[in-house]
Scaffold this motif. Structure first.
Motif, PDB file in Angstrom:
ATOM      1  N   LEU A  86      10.862   5.631 -18.722  1.00 43.13           N
ATOM      2  CA  LEU A  86      10.390   5.117 -17.437  1.00 43.13           C
ATOM      3  C   LEU A  86       8.862   5.129 -17.393  1.00 43.13           C
ATOM      4  CD1 LEU A  86      11.244   4.151 -14.577  1.00 43.13           C
ATOM      5  CD2 LEU A  86      11.095   6.529 -13.855  1.00 43.13           C
ATOM      6  N   ILE A  87       8.264   6.192 -17.904  1.00 43.48           N
ATOM      7  CA  ILE A  87       6.803   6.280 -17.937  1.00 43.48           C
ATOM      8  C   ILE A  87       6.230   5.211 -18.864  1.00 43.48           C
ATOM      9  CG2 ILE A  87       4.854   7.738 -18.609  1.00 43.48           C
ATOM     10  CD1 ILE A  87       6.484  10.160 -17.693  1.00 43.48           C
ATOM     11  N   ASN A  88       6.862   5.011 -20.020  1.00 44.51           N
ATOM     12  CA  ASN A  88       6.401   3.966 -20.940  1.00 44.51           C
ATOM     13  C   ASN A  88       6.443   2.588 -20.283  1.00 44.51           C
ATOM     14  OD1 ASN A  88       5.585   5.092 -23.475  1.00 44.51           O
ATOM     15  ND2 ASN A  88       7.700   5.677 -23.858  1.00 44.51           N
ATOM     16  N   ASN A  89       7.500   2.307 -19.555  1.00 43.86           N
ATOM     17  CA  ASN A  89       7.608   1.018 -18.870  1.00 43.86           C
ATOM     18  C   ASN A  89       6.526   0.873 -17.803  1.00 43.86           C
ATOM     19  OD1 ASN A  89       9.834   0.166 -20.355  1.00 43.86           O
ATOM     20  ND2 ASN A  89      11.303   1.093 -18.951  1.00 43.86           N
ATOM     21  N   TYR A  90       6.220   1.962 -17.138  1.00 42.98           N
ATOM     22  CA  TYR A  90       5.155   1.943 -16.129  1.00 42.98           C
ATOM     23  C   TYR A  90       3.816   1.612 -16.793  1.00 42.98           C
ATOM     24  CZ  TYR A  90       2.159   3.546 -12.283  1.00 42.98           C
ATOM     25  OH  TYR A  90       1.221   3.610 -11.278  1.00 42.98           O
ATOM     26  N   ILE A  91       3.567   2.215 -17.935  1.00 44.29           N
ATOM     27  CA  ILE A  91       2.318   1.963 -18.662  1.00 44.29           C
ATOM     28  C   ILE A  91       2.216   0.490 -19.058  1.00 44.29           C
ATOM     29  CG2 ILE A  91       1.055   2.478 -20.791  1.00 44.29           C
ATOM     30  CD1 ILE A  91       2.366   5.322 -20.612  1.00 44.29           C
ATOM     31  N   LEU A  92       3.290  -0.056 -19.595  1.00 46.82           N
ATOM     32  CA  LEU A  92       3.284  -1.462 -19.999  1.00 46.82           C
ATOM     33  C   LEU A  92       3.041  -2.385 -18.810  1.00 46.82           C
ATOM     34  CD1 LEU A  92       6.259  -1.582 -22.548  1.00 46.82           C
ATOM     35  CD2 LEU A  92       3.823  -1.678 -23.049  1.00 46.82           C
ATOM     36  N   GLN A 106      -3.465   8.922 -13.603  1.00 47.27           N
ATOM     37  CA  GLN A 106      -3.390   9.195 -12.167  1.00 47.27           C
ATOM     38  C   GLN A 106      -2.244   8.411 -11.526  1.00 47.27           C
ATOM     39  OE1 GLN A 106      -7.771   8.783 -10.856  1.00 47.27           O
ATOM     40  NE2 GLN A 106      -6.950  10.442  -9.591  1.00 47.27           N
ATOM     41  N   GLY A 107      -2.066   7.172 -11.950  1.00 46.67           N
ATOM     42  CA  GLY A 107      -0.969   6.373 -11.410  1.00 46.67           C
ATOM     43  C   GLY A 107       0.380   7.003 -11.707  1.00 46.67           C
ATOM     44  N   ILE A 108       0.553   7.477 -12.940  1.00 52.81           N
ATOM     45  CA  ILE A 108       1.808   8.134 -13.323  1.00 52.81           C
ATOM     46  C   ILE A 108       2.034   9.377 -12.474  1.00 52.81           C
ATOM     47  CG2 ILE A 108       2.982   9.390 -15.169  1.00 52.81           C
ATOM     48  CD1 ILE A 108       1.465   7.525 -17.154  1.00 52.81           C
ATOM     49  N   LEU A 109       0.999  10.206 -12.380  1.00 56.03           N
ATOM     50  CA  LEU A 109       1.127  11.490 -11.693  1.00 56.03           C
ATOM     51  C   LEU A 109       1.276  11.327 -10.186  1.00 56.03           C
ATOM     52  CD1 LEU A 109       1.087  14.574 -11.808  1.00 56.03           C
ATOM     53  CD2 LEU A 109      -1.417  14.486 -11.805  1.00 56.03           C
ATOM     54  N   GLU A 110       0.442  10.487  -9.589  1.00 57.70           N
ATOM     55  CA  GLU A 110       0.431  10.366  -8.131  1.00 57.70           C
ATOM     56  C   GLU A 110       1.624   9.570  -7.592  1.00 57.70           C
ATOM     57  OE1 GLU A 110      -1.549  11.867  -6.124  1.00 57.70           O
ATOM     58  OE2 GLU A 110      -3.183  12.554  -7.404  1.00 57.70           O
ATOM     59  N   SER A 111       2.147   8.645  -8.396  1.00 60.50           N
ATOM     60  CA  SER A 111       3.240   7.793  -7.902  1.00 60.50           C
ATOM     61  C   SER A 111       4.598   8.180  -8.461  1.00 60.50           C
ATOM     62  CB  SER A 111       2.961   6.329  -8.265  1.00 60.50           C
ATOM     63  OG  SER A 111       3.215   6.083  -9.638  1.00 60.50           O
ATOM     64  N   GLY A 112       4.634   9.211  -9.333  1.00 59.03           N
ATOM     65  CA  GLY A 112       5.907   9.516  -9.989  1.00 59.03           C
ATOM     66  C   GLY A 112       6.354   8.359 -10.857  1.00 59.03           C
ATOM     67  N   ALA A 113       5.385   7.785 -11.600  1.00 56.59           N
ATOM     68  CA  ALA A 113       5.651   6.613 -12.459  1.00 56.59           C
ATOM     69  C   ALA A 113       6.257   5.463 -11.658  1.00 56.59           C
ATOM     70  CB  ALA A 113       6.546   6.988 -13.634  1.00 56.59           C
ATOM     71  N   GLY A 114       5.764   5.313 -10.422  1.00 58.11           N
ATOM     72  CA  GLY A 114       6.219   4.206  -9.583  1.00 58.11           C
ATOM     73  C   GLY A 114       7.500   4.465  -8.829  1.00 58.11           C
ATOM     74  N   LYS A 115       8.065   5.677  -8.947  1.00 54.72           N
ATOM     75  CA  LYS A 115       9.345   5.979  -8.308  1.00 54.72           C
ATOM     76  C   LYS A 115       9.218   6.990  -7.170  1.00 54.72           C
ATOM     77  CE  LYS A 115      11.581   3.232 -10.990  1.00 54.72           C
ATOM     78  NZ  LYS A 115      12.125   1.968 -10.439  1.00 54.72           N
ATOM     79  N   GLY A 116       8.005   7.410  -6.850  1.00 51.77           N
ATOM     80  CA  GLY A 116       7.807   8.329  -5.738  1.00 51.77           C
ATOM     81  C   GLY A 116       7.966   7.632  -4.399  1.00 51.77           C
ATOM     82  N   ASP A 117       8.097   8.422  -3.351  1.00 52.24           N
ATOM     83  CA  ASP A 117       8.341   7.858  -2.017  1.00 52.24           C
ATOM     84  C   ASP A 117       7.234   6.907  -1.578  1.00 52.24           C
ATOM     85  OD1 ASP A 117      10.661   9.291  -1.912  1.00 52.24           O
ATOM     86  OD2 ASP A 117       9.868  10.906  -0.653  1.00 52.24           O
ATOM     87  N   LEU A 118       5.975   7.314  -1.754  1.00 50.09           N
ATOM     88  CA  LEU A 118       4.870   6.466  -1.302  1.00 50.09           C
ATOM     89  C   LEU A 118       4.781   5.171  -2.102  1.00 50.09           C
ATOM     90  CD1 LEU A 118       1.837   8.811  -0.486  1.00 50.09           C
ATOM     91  CD2 LEU A 118       3.074   7.299   1.065  1.00 50.09           C
ATOM     92  N   ALA A 119       5.062   5.254  -3.396  1.00 47.59           N
ATOM     93  CA  ALA A 119       5.020   4.050  -4.225  1.00 47.59           C
ATOM     94  C   ALA A 119       6.100   3.066  -3.797  1.00 47.59           C
ATOM     95  CB  ALA A 119       5.179   4.414  -5.697  1.00 47.59           C
ATOM     96  N   LEU A 120       7.279   3.581  -3.495  1.00 46.69           N
ATOM     97  CA  LEU A 120       8.392   2.712  -3.111  1.00 46.69           C
ATOM     98  C   LEU A 120       8.248   2.187  -1.685  1.00 46.69           C
ATOM     99  CD1 LEU A 120      11.373   4.730  -4.653  1.00 46.69           C
ATOM    100  CD2 LEU A 120      10.302   2.671  -5.571  1.00 46.69           C
ATOM    101  N   ASP A 121       7.762   3.039  -0.782  1.00 47.05           N
ATOM    102  CA  ASP A 121       7.685   2.652   0.631  1.00 47.05           C
ATOM    103  C   ASP A 121       6.414   1.885   0.981  1.00 47.05           C
ATOM    104  OD1 ASP A 121      10.070   3.974   0.926  1.00 47.05           O
ATOM    105  OD2 ASP A 121       9.181   5.801   1.748  1.00 47.05           O
TER     106      ASP A 121
END
Length: 296
Positions: free
Chosen positions: A76-82, A105-120
């Motif tokens: 999931l992290i690799n896909n986020y990077i790509l 920072q994007g990986i850590l702060e957003s949970g690789a795009g799956k965190g609540d703030l990233a999704l909402d």
């Protein structure tokens, strides 16, 4: 008369002979028509990309602590990077922030795009509203209940705003005295400038950069040679539980659940956040699911 009869018989004989001559039928042989040969190929399964753009890692699972706790895998992290590496390199060229730092920072702060703030809210960097924000916002529990966070139409806007946020705030000015590709200095500098309160924040960023070879994107921008890290750094550990040896049946203990913050727990048990931190020897507000806290 006799001559006429003889002549008639001769003619009759000749006619009968000509009518009995066999007839030969001829047919023209049609040319053979060949159908075109259709080549068939066996369908192959899609090949998973490897190499510099897709670092080879075991598909391990880890928990990312940001504004919410998110369970992610290395794939999931690799896909986020790509997905975001090109935006990160573009921001490095335009604003001077290392692409490796942006991605980490994007990986850590957003949970690789799956965190609540990233999704909402498409907020990938946990940036709060502050007084100068005029755009849309969402409410989310963080250090305090229902804090205001910036909301974006799409993730790329969050990446751009992150760059403008660092460039536009005086307290981050010292970061831009570092070399563009000195990710270790940037990681430590972000913590020193107050971007995060977690004392392990620099180590977490550096860990992601080195485990996922994010420094290669800095080198693509600067034109310098890149050497992949042969040994991966182990994932950043969650904050240790200082009460791990305490009896779990103790009524004075509370087990941290998903979505809990120190603020929400303090309200639940009518105690101050500072008292909770003091009782549990906590240096920051980071919590882990399953962690036992003294609440009385």
């Amino acid at each position: 008369m006799v001559k006429k009869i003889i002549t008639f018989l001769i003619l009759a004989t000749l006619v009968s002979c000509s009518s009995s001559k066999p007839t030969i039928a001829t047919t023209k042989k049609a040319a053979a028509v060949q159908r075109p040969r259709v080549a068939t190929t066996k369908k192959q399964a899609p090949v998973k990309p490897i190499g510099k753009n897709y670092p080879s890692t075991n598909n391990t699972t880890e928990v990312i602590q940001s504004t919410s706790k998110t369970v992610v895998t290395s794939d999931l992290i690799n896909n986020y990077i790509l997905q975001f590496k090109d935006i990160a390199m573009g921001n490095m060229q335009k604003y001077g922030i290392p692409a490796s730092i942006i991605l980490a920072q994007g990986i850590l702060e957003s949970g690789a795009g799956k965190g609540d703030l990233a999704l909402d809210a498409n907020n990938h960097f946990g940036i709060k509203c502050h007084n100068d924000w005029l755009g849309e916002s969402v409410r989310h529990d963080d250090d305090s209940a229902q804090e205001c966070f910036r909301k974006y139409t799409e993730a790329s806007e969050s990446y751009r705003d992150h760059a403008l946020f660092l460039v536009g705030k005086k307290r981050y000015a010292s970061l831009f005295t570092y070399e563009k590709d000195d990710y270790k200095a940037w990681a430590k500098g972000l913590r020193a400038c107050g971007y995060a309160t977690d004392p392990n924040y620099p180590d977490k960023l550096i860990s992601y950069i080195e485990r996922y070879n994010l420094h290669q994107y800095d080198c693509q921008v600067t034109g310098r040679n890149y050497k992949p890290f042969e040994k991966s750094t182990p994932p950043a550990k969650s904050p240790s539980n200082s009460n791990s040896n305490v009896n779990p049946n103790d009524p004075n203990l509370y087990e941290v659940q998903k979505g809990d913050t120190l603020y929400s727990i303090s309200k639940k048990f009518n105690v101050l956040v500072d008292d909770l931190k003091q009782k549990n020897n906590l240096s920051d507000n980071a919590l882990s699911i399953g962690q036992k806290l003294k609440v009385k």
